[in-house]
Design a protein around this motif. Structure first.
Motif, short mmCIF file in Angstrom:
data_model
loop_
_atom_site.label_atom_id
_atom_site.label_comp_id
_atom_site.label_asym_id
_atom_site.label_seq_id
_atom_site.Cartn_x
_atom_site.Cartn_y
_atom_site.Cartn_z
N ALA A 475 0.83 -1.21 0.00
CA ALA A 475 0.00 0.00 0.00
C ALA A 475 0.86 1.26 0.00
O ALA A 475 0.57 2.23 -0.71
CB ALA A 475 -0.94 -0.02 1.21
N ALA A 476 1.93 1.27 0.80
CA ALA A 476 2.79 2.44 0.88
C ALA A 476 3.51 2.69 -0.44
O ALA A 476 3.68 3.85 -0.85
CB ALA A 476 3.80 2.28 2.01
N ASN A 477 3.93 1.64 -1.11
CA ASN A 477 4.58 1.81 -2.40
C ASN A 477 3.64 2.44 -3.42
O ASN A 477 4.03 3.34 -4.17
CB ASN A 477 5.08 0.46 -2.91
N GLU A 478 2.39 2.00 -3.44
CA GLU A 478 1.43 2.55 -4.39
C GLU A 478 1.03 3.98 -4.03
O GLU A 478 0.79 4.80 -4.91
CB GLU A 478 0.18 1.66 -4.44
N GLY A 484 8.80 6.19 0.24
CA GLY A 484 7.82 6.97 0.99
C GLY A 484 7.20 6.15 2.09
O GLY A 484 7.38 4.94 2.18
N SER A 485 6.45 6.82 2.95
CA SER A 485 5.81 6.13 4.07
C SER A 485 4.49 6.81 4.41
O SER A 485 4.27 7.98 4.06
CB SER A 485 6.73 6.12 5.30
N THR A 490 7.29 4.97 10.51
CA THR A 490 8.75 5.02 10.60
C THR A 490 9.42 4.05 9.63
O THR A 490 10.64 3.90 9.67
CB THR A 490 9.20 4.69 12.04
N LEU A 491 8.63 3.43 8.78
CA LEU A 491 9.16 2.52 7.76
C LEU A 491 8.69 2.96 6.39
O LEU A 491 7.52 3.33 6.22
CB LEU A 491 8.70 1.08 8.00
N SER A 492 9.57 2.90 5.41
CA SER A 492 9.16 3.08 4.02
C SER A 492 8.68 1.75 3.47
O SER A 492 8.84 0.69 4.10
CB SER A 492 10.35 3.59 3.19
N ALA A 493 8.11 1.81 2.28
CA ALA A 493 7.67 0.57 1.63
C ALA A 493 8.84 -0.39 1.47
O ALA A 493 8.75 -1.59 1.78
CB ALA A 493 7.04 0.89 0.28
N LEU A 494 9.98 0.12 1.00
CA LEU A 494 11.15 -0.72 0.77
C LEU A 494 11.67 -1.31 2.08
O LEU A 494 12.02 -2.50 2.14
CB LEU A 494 12.25 0.11 0.10
N GLU A 495 11.70 -0.50 3.12
CA GLU A 495 12.20 -1.00 4.41
C GLU A 495 11.31 -2.09 4.98
O GLU A 495 11.81 -3.04 5.61
CB GLU A 495 12.31 0.17 5.39
N ALA A 496 10.01 -1.98 4.75
CA ALA A 496 9.09 -3.01 5.26
C ALA A 496 9.34 -4.35 4.57
O ALA A 496 9.35 -5.41 5.22
CB ALA A 496 7.65 -2.57 5.05
#
Length: 617
Positions: A475-478, A484-485, A490-496
């Motif tokens: 969801a965050a990536n889209e 982005g987050s 405190t997490l981005s899409a990639l970090e998750a």
């Protein structure tokens, strides 16, 4: 456009429930006050949502009773049923040892539809409407309950809102948008109820789950057991019941589905709403001390432990540890391991699925071009294909030469002896149900076999923390892009995504895939397919993504393995060929977009006046 469902389809369901005393009065001798004023009666009535049975299957006679409750929609419930298939085997990711009912995946559902509507195998349609009615009746009458404290009453309310939401969610992902039944339907009501869109139905699911959270919080049931390190951890008598964190998590999943291409109505706003809900679910799970299991304990989420601290809500099969002779093993263990020539029909990952497992360095291997690039990097060898792979490959797949207690290694090959093929023990041609793909599943396997007679718990992680991170990443990536987050997160899409990979000691997503939403989207989809394999998500994921027409049109492939002398060309002593295609009766096919949804039973459609049914296929 809204469609009308003529609710004659549901009259036999909505006005009945498995343990509904009211519907069986007066012969039960119980009055409305008897049922709903006394705790034991109320609980017995409501708990039919979890354990209710019925003898509604006319093919089995009137003396046999079968499950008609929430469990019929659980992933592992189908695995252990007489259906002889798993949800994965209804996609491109798996095949079953015996063909059985796999025709669904190549576009022929009519003869199999009864098993998902009103017959004993997995009567999801009937069961979900029964559980909806029980929940509505319970909510409508809980004010009469007099011998229970406020905590207990609020817990019942939380469960009723949760079950009503879950039941609608189970219906919408198989049959599409539904009328949202949030009141007790009687014979005096108008039966023409608007059929909502997917998005509208899922938003109502989310609203019900908000109500569930309110009552679970009042009841002190955001988590049922004490957290880690405390007496009673993972051992509450009601561990199997949903809780407040599960309600938050299911809301996030529902909004993720609502934002997906199959159901999205508001573009990026739907994705933002989903990302916010997903982050809220992660934070409340962390606040209540749920955590990802370390790599060494990863498989305990599925086999080997009754419950784990990563499972937010789970169903433990059988309630006790079982051995290799248990019925669930007919869909999990192969013939040689179960020492039975005819019964087993194990799940077998296809080569398409095996190609989802990246190299240990994070190189994709899904396409021929991917594999060629990995070979050029020195990260992949087509004749040593199982070396240096994602650690989850070794946990989820039983491959040729994999270690097997009591057998030494898995032997899934043939060799030419005097001009004829001689097959290894796990390809014994006198057995029915042997693998056609060259693999057996291992995710729900704890080393047990006829030569290693141990027992283990089997648990269906209905919601686990690992999924929550992947839901948020998607969801965050889209909504906000790879780096982005969601607001306050405190997490981005990639970090998750990389959190899920790191816990299993897998390399992070390569930086070349983190430069755009489109590139990371494909890695997130692949990550879900690998991480959640065997948990029943993929069947729905490829539909909500609208990827099913493509993936279900590509040929399902197998690995053919021949034992040969060790040489420079064949350094392992085996010749591997991954180009073979499974037979037509084991293939997938997307015959039309009607396959996004199951049709309703034709006998019920014939009773309808204004209902525009799902297209048949």
């Amino acid at each position: 456009m809204k469609r009308n469902i003529y609710i004659i389809l549901l009259t036999g369901i909505l006005c009945l429930s498995c343990e509904d005393f009211l519907d069986r009065a007066p012969e039960s001798g119980l009055t409305t006050e008897d049922v709903f004023s006394k705790y034991e009666n109320f609980r017995s009535f409501f708990d039919a949502v979890y354990s209710g049975t019925s003898n509604d299957d006319p093919s089995q006679g009137t003396d046999k009773w079968f499950e008609y409750n929430l469990k019929t929609s659980y992933n592992l419930y189908l695995t252990q049923s007489d259906f002889r298939s798993t949800w994965e085997a209804l996609t491109e990711t798996a095949d079953m040892g015996r063909v059985n009912r796999q025709m669904i995946k190549y576009g022929q559902i009519e003869s199999q539809l009864q098993w998902f509507t009103n017959y004993r195998v997995a009567p999801i349609l009937t069961s979900m409407f029964k559980t909806i009615r029980i929940s509505n009746v319970a909510l409508n009458n809980i004010h009469m309950l007099t011998d229970a404290d406020a905590e207990t009453i609020n817990d019942f309310k939380g469960q009723a809102f949760f079950v009503r939401a879950y039941s609608h969610f189970a219906l919408v992902r198989l049959w599409g948008g539904m009328p949202y039944i949030d009141y007790v339907i009687t014979g005096d009501d108008v039966w023409d109820i608007p059929r909502l869109s997917n998005n509208e139905t899922l938003k109502k699911v989310a609203a019900d789950l908000d109500s569930a959270v309110v009552y679970f919080e009042k009841a002190g049931k955001m988590r049922r057991d004490p957290g880690p390190g405390r007496t009673g951890h993972l051992n509450d008598p009601d561990q199997w019941r949903p809780n407040g964190v599960a309600a938050k998590a299911l809301k996030a999943r529902a909004l993720l589905y609502a934002a997906s291409p199959l159901s999205n109505l508001k573009g990026v706003q739907d994705w933002q709403d989903a990302a916010i809900a997903c982050w809220e679910a992660i934070k409340i799970a962390e606040q209540h001390e749920y955590a990802l299991l370390p790599a060494a304990d990863y498989k305990k989420n599925f086999v080997g432990a009754k419950y784990t601290n990563e499972q937010v809500w789970a169903w433990n099969y059988a309630g006790s540890a079982v051995g290799y002779t248990d019925r669930i093993q007919t869909q999990l263990l192969n013939n040689a391991m179960r020492n039975h020539a005819t019964t087993p029909t194990p799940e077998c990952p296809t080569q398409n699925m095996v190609d989802r497992y990246e190299t240990a360095w994070g190189d994709p291997l899904f396409t021929a071009a991917d594999r060629a690039e990995a070979i050029a990097q020195g990260h992949y060898h087509s004749q040593d294909p199982y070396a240096n792979r994602d650690p989850r490959f070794y946990l989820n797949v039983l491959y040729n030469t994999a270690p097997v207690p009591g057998f030494g290694t898995a032997k899934i090959y043939f060799e030419n002896v005097d001009g004829r093929r001689v097959y290894s023990e796990m390809l014994n041609q006198s057995h029915t149900g042997i693998t056609q793909t060259g693999y057996y599943q291992a995710k729900y396997w704890d080393g047990m076999s006829s030569k290693n007679n141990v027992t283990a718990f089997y648990t269906d992680p209905l919601i686990r923390l690992g999924e929550l991170y992947l839901n948020y990443a998607e969801a965050a990536n889209e909504a906000y892009g790879p780096n982005g987050s969601a607001p306050g997160a405190t997490l981005s899409a990639l970090e998750a995504v990389n959190m899920i990979r790191a816990r299993i000691n897998m390399a992070p997503v390569q930086s070349r895939f983190a430069i755009s939403t489109e590139l990371l989207r494909e890695r997130i989809k692949n990550e879900r397919t690998v991480e959640l394999y065997g948990e029943g998500h993929h069947f729905y994921d490829i539909r909500r993504w609208k990827d099913a027409p493509r993936l279900m049109s590509e040929k399902s492939r197998m690995m053919t393995i021949e034992k040969v002398p060790v040489s420079e060309e064949y350094p392992t002593g085996y010749k591997y060929d991954d180009s073979g295609e499974l037979p037509p009766t084991r293939q997938v096919a997307w015959t039309s977009d009607a396959m996004y949804y199951f049709p309703f039973p034709i006998t019920e459609e014939n009773k309808m006046r204004d209902f525009v049914p799902n297209q048949r296929w």
